[in-house]
Design a protein around this motif. Structure first.
Motif, mmCIF file in Angstrom:
data_model
loop_
_atom_site.group_PDB
_atom_site.id
_atom_site.type_symbol
_atom_site.label_atom_id
_atom_site.label_comp_id
_atom_site.label_asym_id
_atom_site.label_seq_id
_atom_site.Cartn_x
_atom_site.Cartn_y
_atom_site.Cartn_z
ATOM 1 N N ARG A 64 3.827 -1.109 9.150
ATOM 2 C CA ARG A 64 4.199 0.310 9.330
ATOM 3 C C ARG A 64 3.359 1.208 8.437
ATOM 4 O O ARG A 64 2.906 2.276 8.862
ATOM 5 C CB ARG A 64 5.688 0.512 9.012
ATOM 6 C CG ARG A 64 6.563 0.067 10.150
ATOM 7 C CD ARG A 64 8.035 0.226 9.823
ATOM 8 N NE ARG A 64 8.741 -0.927 10.330
ATOM 9 C CZ ARG A 64 9.651 -1.627 9.694
ATOM 10 N NH1 ARG A 64 10.029 -1.299 8.491
ATOM 11 N NH2 ARG A 64 10.205 -2.677 10.261
ATOM 12 N N GLU A 65 3.150 0.752 7.220
ATOM 13 C CA GLU A 65 2.328 1.557 6.297
ATOM 14 C C GLU A 65 0.903 1.714 6.827
ATOM 15 O O GLU A 65 0.314 2.795 6.797
ATOM 16 C CB GLU A 65 2.248 0.854 4.943
ATOM 17 C CG GLU A 65 3.139 1.471 3.892
ATOM 18 C CD GLU A 65 3.065 0.686 2.601
ATOM 19 O OE1 GLU A 65 1.943 0.471 2.100
ATOM 20 O OE2 GLU A 65 4.139 0.280 2.110
ATOM 21 N N SER B 216 -0.951 5.184 7.989
ATOM 22 C CA SER B 216 -2.186 5.676 7.363
ATOM 23 C C SER B 216 -3.272 5.918 8.417
ATOM 24 O O SER B 216 -4.145 6.771 8.246
ATOM 25 C CB SER B 216 -2.687 4.689 6.300
ATOM 26 O OG SER B 216 -3.206 3.541 6.935
ATOM 27 N N ALA C 270 4.518 -3.640 5.768
ATOM 28 C CA ALA C 270 3.075 -3.425 5.556
ATOM 29 C C ALA C 270 2.433 -2.916 6.846
ATOM 30 O O ALA C 270 1.576 -2.017 6.818
ATOM 31 C CB ALA C 270 2.415 -4.727 5.113
#
Ligand code: HEM
Length: 403
Positions: free
Chosen positions: A120-121, A125, A118
């Motif tokens: 890294r996401e 973004s 999460a």
């Protein structure tokens, strides 16, 4: 015969000096630590070496002086006072142990690892819109939103609320810093009221539809009876949400400032991701965003043949403690340093519950950014915060090479 602390000839230091930050702060603290392990401050004493700092953080004869700070700020009743009285940092003994037993399983190194995808996401973004431009004001675009979005995910709060969380965290954290509490009490109080309202609604939603997040875990503990009551539940959520935002934001900003001014180390990190955990430890050692914490003695304490009476305020300096017995002073991610000596997360029963999560967040960020921002450098004036409370950065313009 032990000596009374009040009779000692000690160097003076004023931890409330808001002009002290950056290099001047480093120089002042180095100079003080070279002269003595103990300094006199306006309301008490400041420890400068690691062993003394850890002693005062661990002694059962001391408590975090939150209520004293509240009294100094004239905060005697109302929501802010209630929050201060219930903040986990101000709870000791069996009650504190019970609260930590409920939180600790969600913050082990393995539990923190679970959130790395999460993280890294979230980072991707935030990075995508600025990656190709080759420059950014890092605090606004990454350091600020990243920990809020991460902690919202861990707690099971909607990502759309992350920036409000950030705002509340920044205000509510100021309860630990007496000058801010005195001058900005109304704004801090308002943040507590808004947070409680928002949190009640969130807890309500999680009660109706539980997930695998921390709030749902705590609600389950509450349902088991006397392990947690409603008031403790909302305050634990506050402690974690608030404790995990401003701190990690500031530490990440200082990390990037340090690397922007040590380009050869940034290059090394980009080439060798195995250096990342050491790099994070080195940042935490070199520029702790919690350079000071404090204890109020509830009993008389004798230490190093000195007596400190009950009621004495003892501040602990992690900035100098981190440099005690840890090798060369300069920022160096390749230096071979003894493990477990960093005081940035405190010591004893109140040792930071989020330390593993914070380390994981910082590691994921540095791993990704060292590759995405080659040739990192400062791109304008850096605006540093003050060393009281959390030592943050207000503005960090950065530039890097684009392909
Ligand atoms: C780089 C980031 C962080 C730093 C430098 C930091 C620093 C600290 C320090 C020094 C203390 C102890 C204060 C004292 O004993 O006087 C503490 C306690 C605490 N921290 Fe952190 N923290 C960080 C991140 C986090 C995160 C991510 C969370 C939440 C997930 C968190 C939640 C807490 C809580 C709840 C306490 C109180 C623990 C207790 O009283 O038992 N912190 N932190």
């Amino acid at each position: 015969m032990p000596t009374a602390a009040a009779t000692l000839d000690l160097p003076d230091f004023d931890p409330a000096d808001i002009t002290l930050n950056g290099t001047a702060f480093h120089d002042t603290m180095h100079d003080l630590a070279a002269r003595s392990w103990l300094a006199r401050i306006p309301f008490g004493y400041l420890t400068l070496d690691r062993e003394a700092g850890e002693f005062f953080l661990r002694t059962r004869a001391a408590t975090f002086p939150g209520q004293l700070i509240a009294a100094l700020g004239g905060v005697e009743d109302g929501p802010l006072r209630q929050e201060i009285d219930r903040n986990i940092l101000h709870v000791d003994g069996a009650d504190h142990q019970r609260l930590r037993n409920l939180l600790n399983p969600s913050f082990t190194p393995r539990a923190a690892d679970r959130w790395r995808p999460a993280m890294r996401e979230i980072l991707a973004s935030l990075l995508d819109p600025i990656r190709a431009s080759g420059s950014t004001e890092f605090v606004e675009t990454i350091a600020k939103p990243y920990p809020s979005l991460t902690i919202a995910t861990v707690m099971g709060a909607p990502a759309t609320d992350a920036m409000r969380l950030h705002e509340w965290s920044a205000w509510i954290q100021r309860q630990f810093d007496a000058p801010s509490l005195i001058s900005q009490r109304d704004r801090i109080e308002q943040a507590v009221v808004e947070f409680y309202e928002w949190c009640d609604a969130l807890i309500d939603r999680r009660r109706r539809s539980p997930g695998d997040d921390l709030i749902s875990t705590l609600i389950a503990a509450e349902a088991e009876g006397d392990r947690l009551n409603d008031v403790e539940l909302v305050n634990l959520v506050l402690d974690v949400l608030i404790g995990g935002v401003d701190t990690t934001q500031s530490q990440l900003a200082h990390a990037m400032r340090l690397f922007a001014t040590h380009p050869e180390q940034w290059q090394l990190l980009g080439k060798d991701p195995e250096l990342v955990p050491r790099a994070v430890d080195e940042v935490l050692r070199h520029e702790p965003v919690t350079p000071f914490t404090a204890r109020l003695l509830v009993d008389e304490v004798e230490y190093r043949d000195i007596t400190f009476p009950a009621g004495t305020l003892v501040m602990v300096c992690s900035f100098t403690g981190n440099r005690d017995g840890t090798g060369p002073a300069e920022f160096d991610i390749t230096a071979d340093r003894p493990a477990g000596r960093v005081m940035t997360f405190g010591a004893g029963i109140h040792f930071c519950v989020g330390a593993n999560l914070a380390r994981a967040e910082l590691q994921e960020a540095l791993r990704l950014l060292a590759v995405a921002m080659p040739g990192l450098r400062l791109d304008g004036d850096v605006v540093l915060g003050t060393v009281q409370g959390i030592y943050g950065i207000e503005r960090l313009p950065l530039a890097w090479d684009t392909a």
